[in-house]
Scaffold this active site. Structure first.
Site, PDB file in Angstrom:
ATOM      1  N   CYS A   1     -50.751 -32.636  50.421  1.00  0.00           N
ATOM      2  CA  CYS A   1     -52.010 -32.072  49.922  1.00  0.00           C
ATOM      3  C   CYS A   1     -51.768 -30.993  48.866  1.00  0.00           C
ATOM      4  O   CYS A   1     -51.315 -31.303  47.776  1.00  0.00           O
ATOM      5  CB  CYS A   1     -52.841 -31.566  51.099  1.00  0.00           C
ATOM      6  SG  CYS A   1     -54.584 -31.321  50.693  1.00  0.00           S
TER       7      CYS A   1
ATOM      8  N   ASN B   1     -58.544 -34.398  52.309  1.00  0.00           N
ATOM      9  CA  ASN B   1     -59.319 -33.176  52.164  1.00  0.00           C
ATOM     10  C   ASN B   1     -58.807 -32.429  50.943  1.00  0.00           C
ATOM     11  O   ASN B   1     -57.888 -31.624  51.035  1.00  0.00           O
ATOM     12  CB  ASN B   1     -59.181 -32.296  53.410  1.00  0.00           C
ATOM     13  CG  ASN B   1     -59.776 -30.916  53.186  1.00  0.00           C
ATOM     14  OD1 ASN B   1     -60.632 -30.733  52.322  1.00  0.00           O
ATOM     15  ND2 ASN B   1     -59.309 -29.942  53.935  1.00  0.00           N
TER      16      ASN B   1
ATOM     17  N   HIS C   1     -53.300 -36.735  54.231  1.00  0.00           N
ATOM     18  CA  HIS C   1     -52.749 -36.076  55.418  1.00  0.00           C
ATOM     19  C   HIS C   1     -52.088 -37.082  56.363  1.00  0.00           C
ATOM     20  O   HIS C   1     -52.760 -37.714  57.178  1.00  0.00           O
ATOM     21  CB  HIS C   1     -53.859 -35.321  56.150  1.00  0.00           C
ATOM     22  CG  HIS C   1     -54.221 -34.040  55.490  1.00  0.00           C
ATOM     23  ND1 HIS C   1     -53.691 -32.826  55.872  1.00  0.00           N
ATOM     24  CD2 HIS C   1     -55.027 -33.778  54.432  1.00  0.00           C
ATOM     25  CE1 HIS C   1     -54.170 -31.869  55.096  1.00  0.00           C
ATOM     26  NE2 HIS C   1     -54.978 -32.425  54.210  1.00  0.00           N
TER      27      HIS C   1
ATOM     28  N   GLU D   1     -50.384 -36.556  58.947  1.00  0.00           N
ATOM     29  CA  GLU D   1     -50.426 -36.162  60.366  1.00  0.00           C
ATOM     30  C   GLU D   1     -51.678 -36.688  61.056  1.00  0.00           C
ATOM     31  O   GLU D   1     -51.769 -36.692  62.284  1.00  0.00           O
ATOM     32  CB  GLU D   1     -50.341 -34.642  60.495  1.00  0.00           C
ATOM     33  CG  GLU D   1     -51.637 -33.890  60.368  1.00  0.00           C
ATOM     34  CD  GLU D   1     -52.153 -33.789  58.947  1.00  0.00           C
ATOM     35  OE1 GLU D   1     -53.297 -33.341  58.738  1.00  0.00           O
ATOM     36  OE2 GLU D   1     -51.404 -34.170  58.013  1.00  0.00           O
TER      37      GLU D   1
END
Length: 395
Positions: free
Chosen positions: A285, A327, A369, A371
């Protein structure tokens, strides 16, 4: 002042919450969470689950999150799903907007209801407005600056709130990493949450990974633990020399909020040194964007950004399409990628850059992301790729 006003009365018939956009548009509804007012950039998130992870993600600092999914709050909140890792990042999102008032929790893991939890975290929320209309405005005109306010007595000075929204500087040129990063280094030895065990401890780590904390999510640290890493988290302002002094097997550049160009003023030169050290480097990110800056690329502000857990991304090398969690409101400008830096992933929504790698070196990063908290787990393999690079380098 207001171009248009949409309202939803609270239970006593008086609106107790307001969202005032910089262009003068006013949305009224039922105020929830903390009392007061907060300014920020409004974005919409399309995730159907994971509202607690979203609201505690430090990447949402200085933002007001409007949820497109209408039913938020039914699983309550708990301490295990909080994504902010540093006490400095405890606030994360400044506000939240819901279509319907959050219901009481109905989940065995719930420790609190959402309204009470928002109050404790000092997050202002608004329910009962037309989130579809708000989302359409953002899609057509970009993410607006705004003020979200909650007054239990329903008394608002809308002119004053409008002036505050107009005066807010926005995210361009704003370095927020310093506001959410850890104040001092710390060590994490945790793996991913498992039912019914909870969060396991990594007793015999295979690697040491230094994490440059620009607003790191806790599940990124746990995902590193899952590949056998002991992680040492350093502040955003840490130097390359300080990072390398820990003799890491690899370095992870974390996610975070704000304008990457602003944070990159002090972080990019240190990242370049880390790349030149020959150590495996993985960026996520904001860390991805700043790796791009360190390698000579430029970043740009997006109109509506990408916020959700259903984004399709194509791996250019394999042709595989992953559904990922995203995001971000900034992106690497693909046209500025220098020679030797390869674009590895692209968004199938708008073709924007979602991944790069440095040819001939163990250095790569992704915009999304891996994760997956919240979101699909299609991209967990990236941590395994990082582990293979560290294992190969250590031989």
């Amino acid at each position: 002042m207001a171009k248009s006003t949409q309202s939803s009365a609270a239970s006593n018939g008086v609106p107790t919450g307001a969202l005032v956009l910089a262009d003068g548009t006013v949305f009224l509804g039922e105020g929830l969470g903390a009392v007061g007012a907060a300014d920020g950039e409004v974005c919409f998130n399309t995730s159907m689950t994971g509202y607690q992870e979203i609201l505690t993600d430090p990447s949402y600092a200085a933002q007001i999150v409007a949820f497109t999914f209408p039913h938020i709050g039914n699983v309550g909140a708990n301490n295990e799903d909080i994504e902010s890792s540093s006490p400095a990042a405890s606030a994360a999102a400044r506000g939240a907007v819901f279509r319907a008032r959050p219901t009481l929790p109905s989940n065995w893991r719930a420790e609190d209801d959402l309204d009470s939890w928002l109050k404790k975290r000092n997050v202002i929320a608004l329910a009962g407005l037309d989130t579809r209309a708000l989302t359409r405005r953002i899609r057509e005109h970009g993410m607006p600056n705004a003020v979200i306010a909650h007054a239990p007595d329903g008394k608002f000075d809308l002119e004053k709130l409008h002036a505050r929204a107009k005066a807010w500087h926005g995210l361009d040129g704003l370095d927020l990493a310093k506001e959410v990063t850890t104040a001092q280094s710390y060590v994490v030895n945790e793996g991913l949450w498992q039912w019914p065990l909870g969060v396991p401890e990594v007793n015999e780590p295979k690697f040491t990974v230094v994490v440059m904390d620009y607003g790191v999510k806790r599940n990124i640290l746990r995902a590193l633990g899952e590949i056998g890493a002991r992680t040492i988290v350093l502040p955003a302002t840490a130097t390359a020399e300080e990072a390398l002094a820990h003799k890491p097997d690899g370095i992870l550049l974390s996610n975070g909020p704000g304008d990457p160009a602003a944070t990159g003023v002090y972080a990019a030169p240190e990242i370049k040194k880390l790349v030149d050290s020959g150590k495996p480097v993985m960026g996520v990110c904001l860390g991805h964007q700043m790796l791009g800056l360190a390698l000579g690329a430029k970043t740009m502000k997006m109109g509506q950004g990408h916020h959700g857990a259903n984004h399709p991304v194509k791996d250019q090398s394999t042709g595989k399409v992953e559904i990922v969690s995203m995001n971000h409101g900034f992106a690497i400008d693909t046209a500025t990628l220098p020679k030797g830096v390869k674009e590895t992933h692209v968004s199938l929504f708008d073709g924007s850059n979602c991944g790069i790698e440095l040819e001939g070196k163990p250095v790569f990063s992704v915009q999304y992301h891996p994760e997956a908290s919240p979101g699909p787990q299609d991209s967990h393999y990236l941590f395994e790729r990082f582990a293979k690079l560290m294992k190969k380098k250590s031989k």
